[in-house]
Design an enzyme around this catalytic site. Structure first.
Site, PDB file in Angstrom:
ATOM      1  N   HIS A  78     -62.628  37.922  -2.702  1.00  0.00           N
ATOM      2  CA  HIS A  78     -62.942  38.812  -1.583  1.00  0.00           C
ATOM      3  C   HIS A  78     -62.984  38.031  -0.268  1.00  0.00           C
ATOM      4  O   HIS A  78     -62.516  38.520   0.773  1.00  0.00           O
ATOM      5  CB  HIS A  78     -64.291  39.495  -1.847  1.00  0.00           C
ATOM      6  CG  HIS A  78     -64.794  40.289  -0.690  1.00  0.00           C
ATOM      7  ND1 HIS A  78     -65.866  39.883   0.080  1.00  0.00           N
ATOM      8  CD2 HIS A  78     -64.371  41.460  -0.148  1.00  0.00           C
ATOM      9  CE1 HIS A  78     -66.080  40.776   1.030  1.00  0.00           C
ATOM     10  NE2 HIS A  78     -65.197  41.736   0.923  1.00  0.00           N
ATOM     11  N   GLU A  81     -59.545  37.519   0.951  1.00  0.00           N
ATOM     12  CA  GLU A  81     -59.033  38.769   1.527  1.00  0.00           C
ATOM     13  C   GLU A  81     -59.367  38.838   3.022  1.00  0.00           C
ATOM     14  O   GLU A  81     -58.515  39.194   3.845  1.00  0.00           O
ATOM     15  CB  GLU A  81     -59.628  39.971   0.799  1.00  0.00           C
ATOM     16  CG  GLU A  81     -59.265  41.324   1.401  1.00  0.00           C
ATOM     17  CD  GLU A  81     -60.374  42.334   1.291  1.00  0.00           C
ATOM     18  OE1 GLU A  81     -60.734  42.945   2.331  1.00  0.00           O
ATOM     19  OE2 GLU A  81     -60.899  42.527   0.179  1.00  0.00           O
ATOM     20  N   HIS A  82     -60.587  38.484   3.380  1.00  0.00           N
ATOM     21  CA  HIS A  82     -60.976  38.447   4.797  1.00  0.00           C
ATOM     22  C   HIS A  82     -60.149  37.418   5.572  1.00  0.00           C
ATOM     23  O   HIS A  82     -59.682  37.688   6.686  1.00  0.00           O
ATOM     24  CB  HIS A  82     -62.458  38.085   4.925  1.00  0.00           C
ATOM     25  CG  HIS A  82     -63.395  39.225   4.721  1.00  0.00           C
ATOM     26  ND1 HIS A  82     -64.261  39.670   5.694  1.00  0.00           N
ATOM     27  CD2 HIS A  82     -63.610  40.036   3.645  1.00  0.00           C
ATOM     28  CE1 HIS A  82     -64.975  40.685   5.231  1.00  0.00           C
ATOM     29  NE2 HIS A  82     -64.602  40.928   3.989  1.00  0.00           N
TER      30      HIS A  82
END
Length: 458
Positions: A78, A81-82
């Protein structure tokens, strides 16, 4: 007791349902002509034509998620992803988003246990531009500590708002962690906070270099396009990206046989209403035997979807014990998955009372099965959802991307309505009897924590 008149009305509805269902299924089966092919570098491509408006939805999916993270690095999928929005040498940070905003496009990204995805929606004439941007950041991401460390704080704040400040979400994390004794599905997608706090630039680049490669990616394009057009553009953009890692089979630790009933209690002073969450370990669409997953889909619909469900009829209307109640089945997963039930008791009803009520409804289905009326109504609802979803490019693209990243095929999705139609009442009963065994579950109780009385001072 149901009156004679009431029974005749229900039977008429079921008869009408049996006339409607084949028509719905025929439309579902005759949906858009899906194309599926692979580029020379190993990248898969799915094309879903939708000619109604000159718009396209463009998604890139990577076969990597939270369950693929190295031990001690939860949250890195995650976090990356950022960081994928931090730019490349060719397209510095913010340029991609600025161009999209200028032309009125939309963009976003998402991470799950099994996949990570990036999507945009623009007019069809901008499709090549999207492919060029995404192909560039597939292997060209540039990261500095000045970009990484502030973004880690953003993720920590997201964990704060979504989990730490939500008692229900915290209980959900505890239930999931207790359900998976050995499989990495037990870790939260956003990560454990103490591990997120230690993630750094090297962790992100190591994960990126290992998993972000065309032979681990799927391109899904839905909208006003033709397959040959998309193939030509994909070959001219993504096709030029060389694979940089060998991607082997996704082998994860699997669950042992589960033999004990487990409960989790989470107390928090912010809780205003107590509630109950339960998750069962069950087969996913990818791991189930023939017909099992479809039977679980129908079971979740009959048991706890809407005001016509068994749980609602029995525990909200007939014997008022709950203010809200329901069930769900998460069929999309590479490995074993979850079937859940939840409820909030009425004033004066304890969580144990509500749990006993839920158990009795499940036991009744496991012993006596479901009625033909319930079965046909559930099938109509499930298949109709597929039909209505064809009106949404984004939903269609998500379905196919999610399927291919969790071990399924295009053909599996296309034939799903027909398989649902074949589910029998015996299969639904057997699904309840086999899989909704409390020894395969964790039940979570959310309760209010009361402040301890202060000691009196002399």
């Amino acid at each position: 007791m149901v009156s004679r008149h009431r029974r005749s009305v229900v039977s008429f509805a079921a008869a009408a349902a049996m006339l409607v269902l084949p028509a719905i299924s025929a439309r579902a089966s005759s949906g858009p002509e899906i194309s599926h092919f692979k580029l020379a570098n190993g990248m898969e491509v799915v094309v879903i034509p939708d000619r109604r408006t000159p718009v396209v939805t463009h998604m890139v999916w990577y076969r990597v998620g939270a369950a693929d993270e190295p031990p001690g690095k939860s949250g890195i999928a995650h976090f990356l992803e950022h960081l994928m929005f931090k730019g490349t040498e060719k397209n510095p940070a913010g340029r991609f988003s600025k161009v999209l905003a200028t032309i009125g496009g939309q963009e976003n990204a998402f991470t799950s246990s099994d996949y990570t995805g990036y999507f945009q929606r623009v007019t069809r004439d901008r499709l090549r531009m999207l492919m060029e941007f995404e192909a560039d950041r597939m292997t060209g991401l540039k990261l500095t500590d000045e970009a990484v460390l502030p973004e880690r704080n953003v993720v920590l704040e997201e964990q704060n708002s979504r989990v730490a400040n939500s008692p229900s979400a915290k209980l959900g994390e505890e239930v999931q962690a207790a359900l998976f004794l050995n499989h990495p599905y037990g870790r939260p997608v956003i990560g454990w906070r103490h591990e997120i706090e230690k993630l750094d630039r090297k962790d992100a680049l190591d994960f990126y270099n290992r998993f972000y490669t065309p032979n681990n990616a799927i391109l899904v394009v839905a909208g006003d396009v033709a397959a040959d057009e998309v193939k030509a553009l994909a070959e001219e953009t993504y096709g030029k990206v060389a694979p940089r890692a060998e991607i082997g089979p996704r082998k994860r630790p699997q669950e042992p046989e589960q033999r004990s009933v487990r409960t989790v209690t989470f107390a928090d002073p912010r809780v205003t209403l107590p509630s109950l969450q339960r998750s069962y370990l069950v087969p996913s669409a990818a791991t189930a035997k023939t017909g099992e997953s479809e039977a679980l889909e129908v079971l979740s619909q009959i048991l706890g979807s809407g005001t016509n469900s068994r749980l609602y009829a029995k525990l909200v209307i007939e014997k008022p014990m709950a203010t809200s109640i329901g069930a769900w089945y998460q069929s999309s997963a590479l490995d074993q998955t979850r079937f859940g039930v939840y409820g909030t008791p009425r004033t004066g009803i304890t969580l144990k009372d509500l749990e006993d009520g839920i158990d009795s409804v499940i036991a009744e289905i496991a012993e006596k099965g479901v009625t033909n009326d319930e079965l046909e109504r559930a099938k109509i609802k499930l298949v109709a959802d597929v039909v209505y979803a064809q009106d949404s490019q984004a939903t269609m693209a998500r379905w196919y991307g999610g399927a291919l990243t969790t071990g399924l095929t295009v053909e599996h999705l296309k034939t799903w309505p027909d398989r649902v139609q074949k589910v029998t009442s015996d299969q639904v009963r057997d699904a309840a009897k086999t899989w909704l065994d409390k020894r395969r579950s964790v039940t979570g109780y959310l309760v209010k924590e009361h402040a301890k009385p202060q000691e009196r001072r002399s």
